[in-house]
Design a protein around this motif. Structure first.
Motif, PDB file in Angstrom:
ATOM      1  N   SER A  65       0.821  -1.217   0.000  1.00 54.10           N
ATOM      2  CA  SER A  65       0.000   0.000   0.000  1.00 54.10           C
ATOM      3  C   SER A  65       0.850   1.261   0.000  1.00 54.10           C
ATOM      4  O   SER A  65       0.504   2.247  -0.655  1.00 54.10           O
ATOM      5  N   ARG A 163      -5.850   3.190  -5.304  1.00 60.85           N
ATOM      6  CA  ARG A 163      -6.543   4.471  -5.157  1.00 60.85           C
ATOM      7  C   ARG A 163      -5.762   5.343  -4.180  1.00 60.85           C
ATOM      8  O   ARG A 163      -5.084   4.836  -3.288  1.00 60.85           O
ATOM      9  N   ALA A 165      -4.717   7.193  -1.072  1.00 55.83           N
ATOM     10  CA  ALA A 165      -5.073   7.119   0.350  1.00 55.83           C
ATOM     11  C   ALA A 165      -4.813   8.436   1.076  1.00 55.83           C
ATOM     12  O   ALA A 165      -5.235   8.600   2.228  1.00 55.83           O
ATOM     13  N   ILE A 173      -4.882   3.121  -1.300  1.00 56.68           N
ATOM     14  CA  ILE A 173      -5.907   2.147  -0.918  1.00 56.68           C
ATOM     15  C   ILE A 173      -5.781   1.006  -1.929  1.00 56.68           C
ATOM     16  O   ILE A 173      -5.600   1.251  -3.128  1.00 56.68           O
ATOM     17  N   GLU A 175      -7.406  -2.130  -3.888  1.00 57.05           N
ATOM     18  CA  GLU A 175      -8.614  -2.852  -4.302  1.00 57.05           C
ATOM     19  C   GLU A 175      -8.185  -4.129  -5.020  1.00 57.05           C
ATOM     20  O   GLU A 175      -7.385  -4.074  -5.956  1.00 57.05           O
ATOM     21  N   VAL A 188     -11.172  -4.733  -0.272  1.00 55.90           N
ATOM     22  CA  VAL A 188     -10.597  -3.390  -0.206  1.00 55.90           C
ATOM     23  C   VAL A 188      -9.818  -3.255   1.097  1.00 55.90           C
ATOM     24  O   VAL A 188     -10.353  -3.502   2.182  1.00 55.90           O
ATOM     25  N   SER A 190      -7.751  -0.482   3.262  1.00 54.33           N
ATOM     26  CA  SER A 190      -7.601   0.978   3.347  1.00 54.33           C
ATOM     27  C   SER A 190      -6.152   1.436   3.305  1.00 54.33           C
ATOM     28  O   SER A 190      -5.875   2.573   2.937  1.00 54.33           O
ATOM     29  N   GLY A 191      -5.195   0.522   3.661  1.00 62.52           N
ATOM     30  CA  GLY A 191      -3.857   1.022   3.925  1.00 62.52           C
ATOM     31  C   GLY A 191      -3.966   1.997   5.084  1.00 62.52           C
ATOM     32  O   GLY A 191      -4.819   1.859   5.957  1.00 62.52           O
ATOM     33  N   LEU A 193      -5.137   5.555   5.961  1.00 60.12           N
ATOM     34  CA  LEU A 193      -5.922   6.648   5.398  1.00 60.12           C
ATOM     35  C   LEU A 193      -5.429   7.982   5.947  1.00 60.12           C
ATOM     36  O   LEU A 193      -5.164   8.120   7.144  1.00 60.12           O
ATOM     37  N   PRO A 204      -8.172  11.402   0.976  1.00 60.61           N
ATOM     38  CA  PRO A 204      -8.331   9.993   0.606  1.00 60.61           C
ATOM     39  C   PRO A 204      -9.542   9.791  -0.298  1.00 60.61           C
ATOM     40  O   PRO A 204     -10.584  10.420  -0.105  1.00 60.61           O
ATOM     41  N   MET A 215      -9.930  -2.178   7.351  1.00 60.80           N
ATOM     42  CA  MET A 215      -9.743  -0.747   7.589  1.00 60.80           C
ATOM     43  C   MET A 215      -8.832  -0.510   8.782  1.00 60.80           C
ATOM     44  O   MET A 215      -8.969  -1.157   9.822  1.00 60.80           O
ATOM     45  N   TRP A 424     -15.504   7.346   5.852  1.00 60.04           N
ATOM     46  CA  TRP A 424     -14.953   6.515   4.767  1.00 60.04           C
ATOM     47  C   TRP A 424     -15.682   5.171   4.730  1.00 60.04           C
ATOM     48  O   TRP A 424     -16.072   4.684   3.661  1.00 60.04           O
TER      49      TRP A 424
END
Length: 469
Positions: A65, A163, A165, A173, A175, A188, A190-191, A193, A204, A215, A424
């Protein structure tokens, strides 16, 4: 069915690692999400030293991530033990890793040099490093950089998309679309955020579709203080330090936090509110990272950069003219002759090593000193001891009285606060399964409770728990 096993960052903030085993014939495809270092006191050393075993040669891909060591710091150990597959990350993360991992190997070698000298005198065998610079070089050669939002095809028919973060440069992030039991399941992660109030990083991204969400919950038990209030307190602390004739010590993580603090010091300088005449960035790694941020301006928030450009009349060299970069040990040692009027930014961010502890020796016992804590302090670290109010601490073999005034400014956090996490999580359509990772138990329990109030049911996994996707 494809499965996910929680191998790290469960019940703790660091040591991120998750194993994906994807449906396949004649055997499952094994992918690793994150490969992070456990950080904290000496008791984590054993956890970092545990061999990967067969996993190192059976893995087909690693997904990362971002570049913080608690997410990526054991990659060279994985390679040292035989891994030769691709390491998928964002393009900015790949460049950041080159700085982070080389520095980690260097610091490890230095620490072991002292440790083994003592062990030799005691007749004990020398300790091998987790990895060395050759392992780092091989690790970097395996990195495959990708842009945000672009599908990447992984073994087993898995599709990866990164995505933004909004946490640090390159943070993402993750996916993953994963075949499982004849269906496509969307995971998914989140890494880490980002805090929407933080400067330099963009907010993010929200993600809307998932079957399972992992998450982070670092600040799951609280919101951060509003940034405007934090900045006002920061300015007041700097003013008081100037009045009392003391130095200001700021332990800061080399990536993200240091660049944010420099940004705010620049704004205060151009507002005429920075009375100090010397700001030292006393960390070779933080200097290199700051230079990387300067080269990666296109990845940063344009509105924040606009503020600096207007103040400095478009000249980046005038962002903070009183900034001095101390790369060498000799330059760092020279700072200790300055008894007041300086702001010293140095690592490590949790005060468990690095140049900041040397500055503690010369400043911590002075009532005129201001120690400004701007980042999370994990349990077992020297920084956590000080934040918790220790009156005396052990630093480089010396017992020091904590006479400096300590200020904890949580509003500078690069992590999402509780309300941000809830927002989120609430963006997802339907009711995906939620698992809370990257948090201490109290923070996770608090976040699970408030998520339940908003209709999101979350579980808190335990180490080595294995679930079907």
């Amino acid at each position: 069915m494809s499965t996910l096993t929680f191998l790290g960052a469960v019940g703790e903030v660091t040591g991120s690692r998750y194993l994906l085993e994807v449906d396949g014939e004649p055997r499952a495809h094994r992918l690793l999400l994150e490969c992070g270092l456990h950080q904290g006191g000496r008791d984590v050393e054993g956890a970092n030293a545990v061999p990967f075993g067969r996993l190192a040669t059976e893995l087909e891909a690693v997904v990362l991530s971002h570049g913080h060591l608690d997410h990526a710091g054991l990659l060279p150990k994985l390679v040292r033990e035989g891994y030769r597959g691709p390491i998928h990350c964002t393009a900015d993360t790949a460049e950041l890793l080159e700085i982070m991992l080389v520095d980690a190997a260097f610091v490890m070698a230095k620490d072991l040099e002292w440790e083994n000298r003592w062990r030799g005198r005691a007749g004990k065998p020398a300790i091998e490093p987790l990895y060395d610079e050759d392992d780092v070089a091989l690790t970097l050669s395996l990195c495959e950089p990708h842009g945000l939002g672009r599908p990447v095809h992984l073994p087993g028919g898995v599709t990866l998309v990164f995505r933004d973060a909004g946490h640090i440069l390159g943070s993402a992030i993750v996916e993953l679309a994963i075949p499982s039991g004849g269906q496509q399941r969307r995971l998914v992660f989140s890494g880490d955020l980002g805090n929407p109030e933080s400067v330099l990083m963009k907010d993010p991204e929200k993600v809307y579709d998932a079957d399972l969400v992992m998450m982070e919950s670092t600040y799951g038990d609280r919101d951060h203080r509003p940034l405007a209030e934090t900045l006002e307190e920061f300015a007041q602390v700097l003013e008081e330090a100037h009045r009392d004739g003391g130095n200001v010590l700021i332990p800061a993580f080399a990536v993200g936090r240091t660049q944010e603090i420099l940004y705010h010091l620049s704004v205060l300088y151009h507002q005429g509110r920075l009375r100090q005449q010397m700001v030292f960035l006393d960390s070779p790694m933080a200097i290199r990272v700051t230079e990387l941020y300067a080269r990666k301006r296109a990845s940063l928030d344009p509105e924040d950069l606009k503020v600096l450009n207007i103040a400095a009349h478009g000249d980046p060299g005038q962002y903070l003219p009183i900034l001095r970069l101390t790369r060498t040990v000799e330059e760092s040692m020279a700072i200790n002759r300055i008894h007041g009027g300086a702001i010293i930014i140095a690592g490590a961010g949790m005060c468990n090593g690095g140049r900041i502890v040397h500055h503690f020796r010369y400043n911590l016992e002075r009532p005129s000193t201001r120690l400004v804590i701007v980042g999370f302090q994990a349990e077992g670290t020297l920084g956590r001891e000080i934040v918790d109010g220790a009156e005396r601490v052990r630093v480089l073999g010396e017992d020091l009285a904590v006479k400096a005034r300590v200020h904890t400014l949580g509003g500078f956090s690069a992590h999402a606060g509780q309300s941000d996490l809830i927002g989120w999580a609430g963006a997802f359509h339907g009711q995906p399964r939620f698992y809370l990772v990257h948090g201490e138990p109290g923070a996770q329990q608090a976040l699970r409770a408030v998520l339940a109030e908003s209709g999101v049911q979350a579980e808190i996994p335990v180490y080595r728990q294995r679930i079907e996707l």
